[in-house]
Design a protein around this motif. Structure first.
Motif, PDB file in Angstrom:
ATOM      1  N   LYS A 128       0.819  -1.221   0.000  1.00  0.00           N
ATOM      2  CA  LYS A 128       0.000   0.000   0.000  1.00  0.00           C
ATOM      3  C   LYS A 128       0.849   1.265   0.000  1.00  0.00           C
ATOM      4  O   LYS A 128       0.365   2.328  -0.391  1.00  0.00           O
ATOM      5  N   ASP A 129       2.106   1.162   0.435  1.00  0.00           N
ATOM      6  CA  ASP A 129       2.979   2.338   0.458  1.00  0.00           C
ATOM      7  C   ASP A 129       3.419   2.765  -0.943  1.00  0.00           C
ATOM      8  O   ASP A 129       3.867   3.896  -1.134  1.00  0.00           O
ATOM      9  N   LEU A 130       3.328   1.867  -1.917  1.00  0.00           N
ATOM     10  CA  LEU A 130       3.798   2.150  -3.265  1.00  0.00           C
ATOM     11  C   LEU A 130       2.711   2.802  -4.108  1.00  0.00           C
ATOM     12  O   LEU A 130       1.528   2.507  -3.953  1.00  0.00           O
ATOM     13  N   LYS A 131       3.128   3.656  -5.029  1.00  0.00           N
ATOM     14  CA  LYS A 131       2.199   4.264  -5.983  1.00  0.00           C
ATOM     15  C   LYS A 131       1.530   3.171  -6.802  1.00  0.00           C
ATOM     16  O   LYS A 131       2.197   2.306  -7.370  1.00  0.00           O
ATOM     17  N   LYS A 132       0.204   3.189  -6.882  1.00  0.00           N
ATOM     18  CA  LYS A 132      -0.547   2.174  -7.619  1.00  0.00           C
ATOM     19  C   LYS A 132      -0.161   2.198  -9.100  1.00  0.00           C
ATOM     20  O   LYS A 132      -0.211   3.245  -9.753  1.00  0.00           O
ATOM     21  N   ASN A 133       0.274   1.061  -9.625  1.00  0.00           N
ATOM     22  CA  ASN A 133       0.685   0.913 -11.028  1.00  0.00           C
ATOM     23  C   ASN A 133       1.871   1.807 -11.403  1.00  0.00           C
ATOM     24  O   ASN A 133       2.111   2.060 -12.582  1.00  0.00           O
ATOM     25  N   GLY A 134       2.607   2.286 -10.398  1.00  0.00           N
ATOM     26  CA  GLY A 134       3.777   3.112 -10.678  1.00  0.00           C
ATOM     27  C   GLY A 134       4.934   2.293 -11.214  1.00  0.00           C
ATOM     28  O   GLY A 134       5.013   1.078 -11.003  1.00  0.00           O
ATOM     29  N   ALA A 135       5.835   2.955 -11.909  1.00  0.00           N
ATOM     30  CA  ALA A 135       7.011   2.271 -12.460  1.00  0.00           C
ATOM     31  C   ALA A 135       7.987   1.904 -11.344  1.00  0.00           C
ATOM     32  O   ALA A 135       8.165   2.657 -10.381  1.00  0.00           O
ATOM     33  N   ILE A 136       8.604   0.738 -11.473  1.00  0.00           N
ATOM     34  CA  ILE A 136       9.707   0.316 -10.616  1.00  0.00           C
ATOM     35  C   ILE A 136      10.902   0.047 -11.519  1.00  0.00           C
ATOM     36  O   ILE A 136      10.808  -0.749 -12.458  1.00  0.00           O
ATOM     37  N   ALA A 137      12.003   0.738 -11.252  1.00  0.00           N
ATOM     38  CA  ALA A 137      13.216   0.606 -12.061  1.00  0.00           C
ATOM     39  C   ALA A 137      14.200  -0.300 -11.328  1.00  0.00           C
ATOM     40  O   ALA A 137      14.609   0.003 -10.202  1.00  0.00           O
ATOM     41  N   SER A 138      14.572  -1.409 -11.950  1.00  0.00           N
ATOM     42  CA  SER A 138      15.481  -2.381 -11.348  1.00  0.00           C
ATOM     43  C   SER A 138      16.851  -2.285 -12.025  1.00  0.00           C
ATOM     44  O   SER A 138      16.994  -2.619 -13.203  1.00  0.00           O
ATOM     45  N   LEU A 139      17.843  -1.828 -11.268  1.00  0.00           N
ATOM     46  CA  LEU A 139      19.206  -1.650 -11.784  1.00  0.00           C
ATOM     47  C   LEU A 139      20.113  -2.690 -11.138  1.00  0.00           C
ATOM     48  O   LEU A 139      20.136  -2.816  -9.910  1.00  0.00           O
ATOM     49  N   SER A 140      20.830  -3.454 -11.955  1.00  0.00           N
ATOM     50  CA  SER A 140      21.620  -4.585 -11.458  1.00  0.00           C
ATOM     51  C   SER A 140      23.112  -4.336 -11.610  1.00  0.00           C
ATOM     52  O   SER A 140      23.573  -3.826 -12.635  1.00  0.00           O
ATOM     53  N   PHE A 141      23.865  -4.744 -10.577  1.00  0.00           N
ATOM     54  CA  PHE A 141      25.322  -4.688 -10.604  1.00  0.00           C
ATOM     55  C   PHE A 141      25.881  -6.011 -10.104  1.00  0.00           C
ATOM     56  O   PHE A 141      25.308  -6.651  -9.228  1.00  0.00           O
ATOM     57  N   GLY A 142      27.013  -6.404 -10.672  1.00  0.00           N
ATOM     58  CA  GLY A 142      27.672  -7.618 -10.215  1.00  0.00           C
ATOM     59  C   GLY A 142      27.284  -8.835 -11.030  1.00  0.00           C
ATOM     60  O   GLY A 142      27.120  -8.759 -12.254  1.00  0.00           O
ATOM     61  N   ALA A 143      27.132  -9.962 -10.356  1.00  0.00           N
ATOM     62  CA  ALA A 143      26.881 -11.234 -11.032  1.00  0.00           C
ATOM     63  C   ALA A 143      25.621 -11.189 -11.884  1.00  0.00           C
ATOM     64  O   ALA A 143      24.596 -10.652 -11.461  1.00  0.00           O
ATOM     65  N   GLU A 144      25.697 -11.745 -13.093  1.00  0.00           N
ATOM     66  CA  GLU A 144      24.519 -11.882 -13.942  1.00  0.00           C
ATOM     67  C   GLU A 144      23.630 -12.970 -13.351  1.00  0.00           C
ATOM     68  O   GLU A 144      24.082 -14.061 -13.034  1.00  0.00           O
ATOM     69  N   ARG A 145      22.336 -12.648 -13.211  1.00  0.00           N
ATOM     70  CA  ARG A 145      21.398 -13.597 -12.617  1.00  0.00           C
ATOM     71  C   ARG A 145      20.123 -13.690 -13.442  1.00  0.00           C
ATOM     72  O   ARG A 145      19.697 -12.722 -14.066  1.00  0.00           O
ATOM     73  N   LYS A 146      19.504 -14.862 -13.406  1.00  0.00           N
ATOM     74  CA  LYS A 146      18.214 -15.048 -14.053  1.00  0.00           C
ATOM     75  C   LYS A 146      17.131 -14.354 -13.230  1.00  0.00           C
ATOM     76  O   LYS A 146      17.152 -14.373 -11.988  1.00  0.00           O
ATOM     77  N   PHE A 147      16.173 -13.735 -13.920  1.00  0.00           N
ATOM     78  CA  PHE A 147      15.037 -13.065 -13.288  1.00  0.00           C
ATOM     79  C   PHE A 147      13.785 -13.575 -13.972  1.00  0.00           C
ATOM     80  O   PHE A 147      13.717 -13.603 -15.207  1.00  0.00           O
TER      81      PHE A 147
END
Length: 205
Positions: A128-147
Motif C-alpha cells: 500500500k505504500d507504493l504508488k498504484k501501477n507506478g514504475a519500478i526501475a530495477s538496476l543490477s550490478f555484479g553477477a549476472e542472474r536469471k530473473f
C-alpha cells in the motif's frame, strides 16, 4: 555499451499481456558499473533483512537498505523500514534512470546477494505504500542472474538474464497480475547488488 553489440529495443514489452516490462540492457559501461558496484558495497548501510512469517521472525542472509528523499516508511513482510538520506551515488543513478525512462522516483530499496545461494521467492510489489501501477526501475550490478515472471492466473513464465550495469522497468498492471523472483543457483559465487527505484506515496512518520 560495447559498440559491437546490437542495441536492445527497450520499447519491447517482455510480458505477453496484463502488464509492461521493458529491458534496457546495459546503461553503464563496464568501468562505470564496476565503480558503482564498489561504492555500493562499501558505502551503503547494509542490514540483514527481516520478515515475520506465521508469527515467526526470520533473518535473511541477503542484506537490504532503504533510501529516499524523505524519511519514508515502507512496510513489507510485516516489517517496517524508514528511509535513509540519499547518497551521492544513488542520486546520480536515480538521475540517470529518470533521464533514460522519463519516469520519476523518490526512493530506492537495495538488495545485496552475496552469491547465487541467495535469491528471492515469488512475490509482487503491491504494498500500500507504493504508488498504484507506478514504475519500478530495477538496476543490477555484479553477477549476472536469471530473473523470472509468472502470471498469477495463467501461470505463464517469462525469464530474462539481468546483466552487470543493466536496467529493467516494471510498470502498469505488472504487479497486479504477475509475480517475479530471483531464483537461487549454485553456479554463481560472486555478489550481486540490485537497486529498485520506486515511488512511495506520502506516509511520513
Amino acid at each position: 555499451m560495447n559498440l559491437f553489440e546490437p542495441e536492445i529495443n527497450h520499447s519491447k514489452n517482455w510480458l505477453p499481456y496484463d502488464g509492461t516490462v521493458n529491458y534496457y540492457g546495459y546503461i553503464l559501461n563496464k568501468k562505470a558499473a564496476d565503480n558503482y558496484l564498489n561504492h555500493l558495497l562499501e558505502d551503503i548501510e547494509w542490514r540483514n533483512d527481516e520478515a515475520i512469517i506465521f508469527g515467526k521472525r526470520i533473518i535473511t542472509k541477503r542484506k537490504v537498505a532503504w533510501y529516499g528523499e524523505k524519511t519514508f516508511s515502507y512496510t513489507y513482510s510485516n516489517t517496517t523500514k524508514h528511509a535513509l538520506p540519499w547518497t551521492k551515488s544513488l542520486l546520480d543513478l536515480k538521475t540517470l534512470i529518470e533521464q533514460k525512462t522519463g519516469e520519476t522516483f523518490n526512493s530506492c530499496l537495495l538488495n545485496l546477494y552475496h552469491d547465487g545461494s541467495e535469491g528471492m521467492a515469488w512475490h509482487s510489489d503491491g504494498e500500500k505504500d507504493l504508488k498504484k501501477n507506478g514504475a519500478i526501475a530495477s538496476l543490477s550490478f555484479g553477477a549476472e542472474r536469471k530473473f523470472a515472471f509468472k502470471h498469477k492466473d495463467t501461470k505463464k513464465k517469462i525469464e530474462l538474464i539481468l546483466e552487470h550495469g543493466s536496467l529493467l522497468i516494471m510498470k502498469d498492471d505488472t504487479q497486479t497480475h504477475w509475480l517475479h523472483r530471483l531464483p537461487p543457483t549454485k553456479l554463481i559465487k560472486t555478489p550481486r547488488v540490485n537497486l529498485t527505484f520506486r515511488t512511495i506515496v506520502e506516509n511520513l512518520k
